[in-house]
Design a protein around this motif. Sequence first.
Motif, mmCIF file in Angstrom:
data_model
loop_
_atom_site.group_PDB
_atom_site.id
_atom_site.type_symbol
_atom_site.label_atom_id
_atom_site.label_comp_id
_atom_site.label_asym_id
_atom_site.label_seq_id
_atom_site.Cartn_x
_atom_site.Cartn_y
_atom_site.Cartn_z
ATOM 1 N N ILE A 175 1.433 19.302 29.793
ATOM 2 C CA ILE A 175 1.922 18.268 30.698
ATOM 3 C C ILE A 175 2.761 17.248 29.925
ATOM 4 N N ARG A 176 2.357 16.963 28.696
ATOM 5 C CA ARG A 176 3.174 16.056 27.867
ATOM 6 C C ARG A 176 4.555 16.639 27.651
ATOM 7 N N GLY A 177 4.559 17.928 27.326
ATOM 8 C CA GLY A 177 5.825 18.559 26.992
ATOM 9 C C GLY A 177 6.720 18.757 28.197
ATOM 10 N N ALA A 178 6.130 19.032 29.357
ATOM 11 C CA ALA A 178 6.932 19.409 30.522
ATOM 12 C C ALA A 178 7.191 18.249 31.472
ATOM 13 N N ARG A 179 6.306 17.261 31.508
ATOM 14 C CA ARG A 179 6.386 16.212 32.522
ATOM 15 C C ARG A 179 6.807 14.853 31.974
ATOM 16 N N LEU A 180 6.679 14.701 30.648
ATOM 17 C CA LEU A 180 6.875 13.366 30.088
ATOM 18 C C LEU A 180 7.915 13.396 28.980
ATOM 19 N N GLY A 181 8.628 12.277 28.886
ATOM 20 C CA GLY A 181 9.553 12.131 27.774
ATOM 21 C C GLY A 181 9.186 10.856 27.025
ATOM 22 N N ARG A 216 2.903 17.103 18.708
ATOM 23 C CA ARG A 216 1.866 17.114 19.742
ATOM 24 C C ARG A 216 2.359 16.337 20.960
ATOM 25 N N ALA A 217 3.009 15.183 20.744
ATOM 26 C CA ALA A 217 3.503 14.384 21.861
ATOM 27 C C ALA A 217 4.565 15.148 22.643
ATOM 28 N N LEU A 218 5.309 15.998 21.951
ATOM 29 C CA LEU A 218 6.402 16.704 22.613
ATOM 30 C C LEU A 218 5.963 18.052 23.177
ATOM 31 N N GLY A 219 4.665 18.274 23.238
ATOM 32 C CA GLY A 219 4.194 19.456 23.957
ATOM 33 C C GLY A 219 3.572 20.549 23.118
#
Lengths: 252, 453
Positions: A106-112, B365-368
């Motif tokens: 979700i961090r990678g796909a939904r958030l910048g 990790r923050a970037l997925g």
Amino acid sequence: MTSLEPNPATGIGNPPADIDSVAQSVVASLKDIRKTYYMGALAVEVLHGISLDFYQGEYVSIMGPSGCGKSTLMNILGCLDKPTEGTYYLGGEDTSEMDDDELSTIRGARLGFIFQSYNLIQQLNVLENIEMPLFYQGYSEQDSHEIAMGLVERVGLEDRIDHKPFELSGGQQQRVAIARALAVDPLIILADEPTGNLDTKSGAEILDLFDELNQQGKTLIMITHSDELAERSPRWVRMLDGKVESDDRRNS
Amino acid sequence: MTDAILEPTVQPRRRPDRPKLRAGNRLVRFKKITQVGIKSIYSHGLRSLLTVLGIVIGVAAVIAMLAVSEGASFEAQQQFRDLGANNILLKSVKPAEVEASSNRGFGPPQAIIYGLTLADVETIRSTIPGISNVIASRIVKKNVWHLGRSMNTDVVGTAVDYPTSRNYNLRSGRFFSETEMRDHANVVVLSDEVANVLFPIDNPLGLSIKIDSDYYNVIGIMESEGFSNLGQNQAGSSNAAPSRIYIPFTASKSRFGETTTRQTAGGMERETVELHEAIIQVDNQESVIEVGEIIEQILARRHKDIDYAIEIPLALLRQAEESALRDQIVAGAIAGISLLVGGIGIMNIMLASVTERTREIGIRRALGAKKRDIITQFLIEAVILSGVGGVIGVVLGIAIPFIISAVWGMTTIVTPVAPLLAFSISALIGVVFGIYPSMRAADMDPVEALRHE
Ligand SMILES: Nc1ncnc2c1ncn2[C@@H]1O[C@H](COP(=O)(O)OP(=O)(O)OP(=O)(O)O)[C@@H](O)[C@H]1O
Ligand SMILES: [Mg+2]
């Protein structure tokens, strides 16, 4: 210019007055979020029940004195950290139910993410840094390259694609970070003091870019120390000691 | 205008219900992660080099040590194999007591009588089943002459099938025949060595040599013998491989007589030895050791003194094999330890690298990146390091034995298993010692990692 009355009791920011005309949806919803840090026997509650809704296409500034819990809140919004209590819905999904892999996705796909200290990877060049979130989402090399090239142009660094982060100015690095945050076309872009390390001129350029992105429909949440900067955005949330003190909208 | 900005129709956007997870191309993913690994290895050049060095030394040591010990054991075994695995060798040995008593006498020295006899050999042949042939030889040390040249050598009076019994090949000519044996013919087969000394230019075949006052016709040249480390009963030929020439057994008896004279430190000594050497060929290799034991019993019964020696090449071969195995285990253990040290080196470097790159891990990790992506990244790095070390180690490990062979003339054998084994171990070490640091990296709290300076 009128400001909506915030509701400090519930902390829920009211939707814009003309809600019918926008009919927009909530992209992120915090309900009674509490965060406690444990240091040995000592428990310190840093967030004391925060409830906020963020709508699609919004540009929100979060401000408050140092240590009031802005970054803590941002980490929870960014799914980097879990609240001790309360629920957080992101894009209609309850994040408290998610395991580490799902949160990563979700961090990678939904958030910048845009950080004060840029947080680019030093061994990688501009283009590779921008491609990175796409890589973790399984985009093909060709797609990643195309997207990254488009974004490099958008932030005006097309003549720097081969450069390593340390060869760029702070403002340029932050623009790379913005391009990286845009790569997966996220629901929300989260920025923690994005201009904190920049001089006034570069900072202003970054904020202009934010305005532009918001006008193109991107949802932005930005932490800032400065009231002046905060009031550039249409909505600003003021925090104090782990609580929402005010939640205002510019109405013009 | 606020309204315009918030209008949902401004930008149609993709909003799938679940985060889109393109299964993606695993290979592409792997390739990318590998590229990342190679980049970070490059960016820490010296450190990576030192890490790799540990593995290089370990792998090269494994291969080189195995090659040397393999070569040494092959050499040892070859010596015994040369003596014939189906053979039992008997030799006459001058017993210690006889030696002592002979020095005590007055007057002209008496001939000492000792050693194996034709009767011994006959008894062995007739009582033990499964003996296919017995080749008995007399060995007398003589000066042999051709024109002005001479050489002191062992003259072996032996049977016609001597060469086949010991797997010796004739270089040219032939060995003597049954007819020549029956006729006590003066024919001789030279070893390479003797031929080279006496006939430095001419082809000796058809020419003759002189022993005492008799001439012998050269009918063949044989390759020099390997040495046997037992029963060097002829004076002066204690250690070195004796140079030998061969004449029919019958000729030896009739020309040189039963009693021979030999030079000792104390003067001339006369001795009567009927047979100096006997090769007993056994049909079946399985029964060689057993037959050897029976022979030992028979000889013990027939001889008062221990004036003989028994040598069973097969038994020695087995011993050599056993000690070779021991050597290899020791060599393997030493090399294994150096590989282990290399592995610990990798772990050390990887741990340092993980700490140093905490921030990067946080960003990823923050970037997925999932935990498993981080583990893969660091693990691939460890495996690349150990793999590169392994490849260099294999190349060195194969080169070193060649150099050892070239410089010191030792036999070295690189079996295909050794490089394969060493390389797989090195790759395995990369995984084993890379896992812990990789897990440490993956288990880091993203928030903490991002805050790390
Ligand atoms: N991991 C932690 N363990 C213990 N306490 C923490 C931890 N992280 C933050 N805190 C505490 O929580 C409080 C809020 O921190 P936070 O970083 O959210 O503040 P902030 O509003 O972002 O401040 P700044 O404007 O200086 O960045 C602070 O008092 C801080 O000391
Ligand atoms: Mg902060």
